[in-house]
Design a protein around this motif. Structure first.
Motif, short mmCIF file in Angstrom:
data_model
loop_
_atom_site.label_atom_id
_atom_site.label_comp_id
_atom_site.label_asym_id
_atom_site.label_seq_id
_atom_site.Cartn_x
_atom_site.Cartn_y
_atom_site.Cartn_z
N TYR A 84 -3.31 3.60 6.24
CA TYR A 84 -2.83 2.48 7.06
C TYR A 84 -1.46 2.80 7.65
O TYR A 84 -1.22 2.60 8.85
N THR A 85 -0.56 3.32 6.82
CA THR A 85 0.77 3.71 7.31
C THR A 85 0.65 4.78 8.38
O THR A 85 1.32 4.73 9.42
N GLN A 86 -0.22 5.75 8.16
CA GLN A 86 -0.43 6.81 9.14
C GLN A 86 -0.93 6.23 10.47
O GLN A 86 -0.50 6.66 11.54
N GLY A 87 -1.83 5.25 10.38
CA GLY A 87 -2.35 4.62 11.58
C GLY A 87 -1.28 3.86 12.35
O GLY A 87 -1.22 3.93 13.58
N LEU A 88 -0.42 3.16 11.63
CA LEU A 88 0.67 2.43 12.28
C LEU A 88 1.61 3.39 13.00
O LEU A 88 2.02 3.15 14.14
N LEU A 89 1.96 4.47 12.33
CA LEU A 89 2.88 5.44 12.93
C LEU A 89 2.25 6.13 14.13
O LEU A 89 2.92 6.40 15.13
N VAL B 72 0.82 -1.22 0.00
CA VAL B 72 0.00 0.00 0.00
C VAL B 72 0.85 1.27 0.00
O VAL B 72 0.34 2.35 -0.31
N GLU B 73 2.14 1.14 0.35
CA GLU B 73 3.01 2.32 0.29
C GLU B 73 4.46 1.89 0.16
O GLU B 73 4.86 0.85 0.70
N GLU B 74 5.21 2.69 -0.57
CA GLU B 74 6.65 2.45 -0.74
C GLU B 74 7.38 3.78 -0.67
O GLU B 74 6.88 4.80 -1.17
N GLY B 75 8.55 3.78 -0.05
CA GLY B 75 9.35 4.99 -0.03
C GLY B 75 10.62 4.78 0.78
O GLY B 75 10.85 3.71 1.34
N THR B 76 11.44 5.80 0.83
CA THR B 76 12.60 5.76 1.71
C THR B 76 12.10 5.81 3.15
O THR B 76 10.94 6.18 3.42
N THR B 77 12.96 5.47 4.08
CA THR B 77 12.58 5.52 5.50
C THR B 77 12.14 6.94 5.87
O THR B 77 11.15 7.13 6.58
N PHE C 52 8.28 7.61 7.17
CA PHE C 52 8.13 8.05 8.55
C PHE C 52 7.80 9.54 8.66
O PHE C 52 7.09 9.95 9.59
N GLY C 53 8.29 10.33 7.73
CA GLY C 53 8.09 11.77 7.82
C GLY C 53 6.92 12.31 7.03
O GLY C 53 6.43 13.41 7.30
N ASP C 54 6.44 11.53 6.05
CA ASP C 54 5.39 12.03 5.17
C ASP C 54 4.53 10.88 4.66
O ASP C 54 4.32 10.73 3.46
N ALA C 55 4.04 10.04 5.57
CA ALA C 55 3.24 8.87 5.20
C ALA C 55 2.03 9.29 4.36
O ALA C 55 1.35 10.26 4.67
#
Length: 328
Positions: A254-259, A238-243, A247-250
């Protein structure tokens, strides 16, 4: 995405498990790349298909009931899924190795540590016993295990959990592979030992210029080890990017919820965020975006159409058109 050719490229991989009256779509169109010398983390909750996608690269998906029904896995431009048993045997442990989650169940209880590390080497190389012993001792030294000559005579139950996991890493590195897959190797360890194992993996990766695919549900681990991150949910990326990007701009809910669920000093004494609902059963996934029943950003189309991957620029991708539209 990088213009370099990846060392390993998983393309639209689909792995289904067949029951008597249902089909579980464990991996349902997964694509990710791993380049030489980088550490990639595959992140997601238990049951999202992370481990199954990795096992596919080594031909270890149990069949039956599992079956790879679509996609390709290219390793050095060769499709692993077309390899016969002999070719897979040469690949496993030699060019691609794997460290499993629980070393006590992965190590054979009736063979010594020396026998098991030695077998990993003898499978792929012709080597005299004296040279083999020296190499095994050297591997244990590099893993930071004290008195390595004595530990070679020990059985798995005689070692601590951290030592057993170091033995598993030694076995995985025995033939100097190009890629090591680490499947939640620190989950069963306490925090101090976990940090030691992660530091060990970082030092090994830097020294050997090896690629690592690290599978985990722990975002705290990801932040300290990953170059790039793939977030997985219900058999999909559902999302791909550098760390830094993830982490800085989800860009996916779903990624936002995990963070948001991660503890930190600012949240001390407050209830942690939780994502409502549960991960869908892979045999009964909802139509459209599989995350929409739990998503506060969902619109009508999310319930009927599977969103495509959206390019957010600079190697950052997300499968959420709603948030992508808000950014444009």
């Amino acid at each position: 995405m990088s213009s370099r050719k990846p060392l390993l490229s998983t393309q639209d991989l689909k792995v289904y498990f067949y029951g008597r009256d249902k089909i579980s779509r464990a991996v349902d169109g997964v694509s990710y790349n791993i380049h030489s010398g980088e550490t990639v983390c595959l992140v997601g909750e238990s049951g999202c298909g992370k481990t199954v996608s990795a096992l596919s690269a080594l031909g270890l998906v149990p069949s039956p009931p599992g079956k790879i029904v679509g996609g390709r896995i290219l390793f050095k431009d060769r499709d692993i899924l077309k390899f016969d048993d002999a070719a897979m045997q040469k690949l496993r442990g030699n060019q691609i190795s794997m460290v499993f989650q629980e070393p006590l169940t992965s190590l054979n209880p009736v063979f010594t540590i020396g026998d098991q590390i030695g077998e990993a080497i003898r499978t792929h190389e012709k080597i005299e016993q004296e040279a083999l012993n020296k190499r095994c001792v050297q591997l244990l030294k590099e893993m930071g295990i004290p008195s390595p000559e004595e530990r070679l005579k020990d059985y798995p139950h005689q070692l601590s959990g951290g030592q057993r996991q170091r033995v598993m890493i030694a076995m995985a590195l025995a033939c100097n592979p190009d890629l090591m897959i680490a499947d939640e190797p620190t989950t069963a360890l306490d925090v101090t030992v976990q940090a030691q194992i992660l530091n060990l993996l970082r030092s090994v990766q830097e020294r050997a210029s090896m690629s690592i695919l690290y599978i985990t549900h722990d975002l705290g681990v990801v932040s300290g080890i990953a170059d790039r991150v793939y977030v997985m949910y219900a058999g999909l990326i559902v999302e791909e990017g550098t760390t830094r990007q993830v982490f800085g701009d989800a860009a996916h809910p779903y990624t936002q919820g995990l963070l948001a669920s991660l503890p930190n000093r600012e949240k001390r004494g407050r209830r942690l965020h939780n994502i409502p609902g549960t991960v869908p059963n892979p045999a009964y996934k909802p139509e459209g975006c599989p995350f929409h029943p739990r998503c506060t950003h969902a619109v009508k189309s999310c319930k009927t159409e599977l969103p495509r991957i959206m390019d957010l620029g600079k190697g950052h991708w997300s499968r959420c058109p709603v948030l992508a539209k808000k950014r444009s």
